[in-house]
Design an enzyme around this catalytic site. Structure first.
Site, PDB file in Angstrom:
ATOM      1  N   THR A  46       0.818  -1.205   0.000  1.00 51.57           N
ATOM      2  CA  THR A  46       0.000   0.000   0.000  1.00 51.57           C
ATOM      3  C   THR A  46       0.857   1.262   0.000  1.00 51.57           C
ATOM      4  OG1 THR A  46      -0.213  -0.311   2.392  1.00 51.57           O
ATOM      5  CG2 THR A  46      -2.037  -1.044   1.034  1.00 51.57           C
ATOM      6  N   TYR A 109     -12.701  -2.071   3.181  1.00 47.25           N
ATOM      7  CA  TYR A 109     -14.015  -1.511   2.892  1.00 47.25           C
ATOM      8  C   TYR A 109     -15.168  -2.483   3.171  1.00 47.25           C
ATOM      9  CZ  TYR A 109     -17.805   1.059   0.647  1.00 47.25           C
ATOM     10  OH  TYR A 109     -18.976   1.726   0.410  1.00 47.25           O
ATOM     11  N   TYR A 135      -1.607  -9.380   6.559  1.00 49.05           N
ATOM     12  CA  TYR A 135      -1.379  -7.954   6.829  1.00 49.05           C
ATOM     13  C   TYR A 135      -2.647  -7.369   7.431  1.00 49.05           C
ATOM     14  CZ  TYR A 135      -0.148  -3.028   5.814  1.00 49.05           C
ATOM     15  OH  TYR A 135       0.127  -1.681   5.898  1.00 49.05           O
ATOM     16  N   ARG A 140      -6.717   1.315   7.946  1.00 49.51           N
ATOM     17  CA  ARG A 140      -6.979   1.478   6.513  1.00 49.51           C
ATOM     18  C   ARG A 140      -8.143   0.606   6.026  1.00 49.51           C
ATOM     19  NH1 ARG A 140      -3.230   3.867   3.037  1.00 49.51           N
ATOM     20  NH2 ARG A 140      -1.358   4.669   4.042  1.00 49.51           N
ATOM     21  N   LYS A 164       1.997  -9.320   9.392  1.00 54.75           N
ATOM     22  CA  LYS A 164       2.397  -7.927   9.568  1.00 54.75           C
ATOM     23  C   LYS A 164       1.248  -7.271  10.314  1.00 54.75           C
ATOM     24  CE  LYS A 164       3.376  -3.552   7.214  1.00 54.75           C
ATOM     25  NZ  LYS A 164       3.368  -2.823   5.919  1.00 54.75           N
ATOM     26  N   ILE A 206       8.171  -4.577   9.014  1.00 55.05           N
ATOM     27  CA  ILE A 206       8.084  -4.110   7.626  1.00 55.05           C
ATOM     28  C   ILE A 206       7.813  -2.624   7.740  1.00 55.05           C
ATOM     29  CG2 ILE A 206       6.820  -4.189   5.453  1.00 55.05           C
ATOM     30  CD1 ILE A 206       6.333  -7.165   5.960  1.00 55.05           C
TER      31      ILE A 206
END
Length: 291
Positions: A46, A109, A135, A140, A164, A206
């Site tokens: 991202t 979303y 992840y 987000r 992550k 990361i």
């Protein structure tokens, strides 16, 4: 999965003034990280503005990084989304030659239930033999993947090797570290919590800021892996301000501004993102000058 221990960096995608991909700057960034202590590279995550680069650009970015890297570091490719069937199809059809693992962001979303997370990643795990790094980034995606779901996936699928975790929740890190299988990696996705998580038993980070200061950040994480808390926190405290700065407005506008100050690339981003404000740019420039 020792290849994913230490400091990985979520590479940005540099742009020219006309917003085409700046491949010369990308080569410069990759070499800069390889030569200064980064342990592995993450492509098209991202932070790489994967939402606004085209499929042909993504493939060019992959090809340039693989060629530049020349097998020097492990490479992780971002392959994720909120359409499970599309992600599965990519895993079944893309050429992954030169790629050591995939990083798959939690569906955004759609706000799935915990069972929805599980079934999404089950489909992904069954579509590839590559090592998978989950992840979780609820800031987000709008939904947190709970530790119990992550641990369930880790126990059920041998190729789900790491998470992550980027919920910016220290207690959630501790729960993952307490309950995880012995060989499962908990990787910090929060630059500000990376050292503390590593000292608590995590496998590193990361990082976003790590690509700008790879020597210092990887040294800090190595101290964490070795249990050298005093030495690690000496570096952490020096970097606290810049970590806050790069996330103050949006990512990757902040980190691109740092990289511009380091003469690695321009600070251009694609809409709907915009460049860092003048006020933030001044703060970042002052930090880089005095670091």
């Amino acid at each position: 999965m020792q290849k994913f221990v230490g400091t990985g960096v979520a590479l940005i995608t540099p742009f020219k003034e006309d917003l085409s991909v700046d491949f010369d700057a990308l080569v410069k960034l990759v070499n800069y990280n390889i030569e200064n202590g980064t342990d592995y590279l993450v492509i098209n995550g991202t932070t790489g503005e994967s939402a606004t680069i085209t499929e042909s650009e993504k493939q060019e970015v992959i090809d340039v990084i693989i060629k530049t890297n020349n097998k020097r570091l492990p490479l992780v490719l971002g392959v994720g989304g909120n359409n499970t069937a599309v992600v599965v199809n990519e895993l079944k059809t893309r050429d992954f030659t030169g790629i050591d693992g995939i990083l798959s962001v939690a569906p955004y979303y759609s706000k799935p239930t915990q069972e929805g997370f599980y079934q999404h990643y089950k489909a992904i795990a069954e579509a590839t033999d590559l090592p998978i790094i989950l992840y979780n980034v609820p800031g987000r995606t709008a939904r947190n993947m709970e530790p119990a779901t992550t641990i369930r996936l880790a126990n059920d699928f041998a190729n789900i090797v790491a998470v992550k975790e980027a919920g910016n929740n220290q207690q959630q890190y501790y729960t993952l570290l307490k309950d995880k299988p012995a060989d499962f990696l908990v990787i910090s996705g929060d630059d500000d919590l990376a050292l503390g998580t590593t000292l608590a038993g995590g496998s590193g980070v990361i990082s976003v800021i790590g690509q700008a200061f790879p020597k210092e950040f990887s040294m800090m994480i190595n101290h964490g892996l070795q249990g050298n808390n005093k030495e690690g926190f000496e570096i952490h405290y020096k970097m606290m301000d810049i970590i806050d700065f790069i996330f103050e407005e949006n990512n990757p506008a902040g980190i691109k501004t740092v990289l511009q100050e380091l003469n690695i690339c321009r600070n251009d981003v694609r809409l709907p993102l915009v460049k860092a404000s003048q006020e933030l740019t001044v703060k970042i420039a002052a930090f880089v000058t005095n670091f």
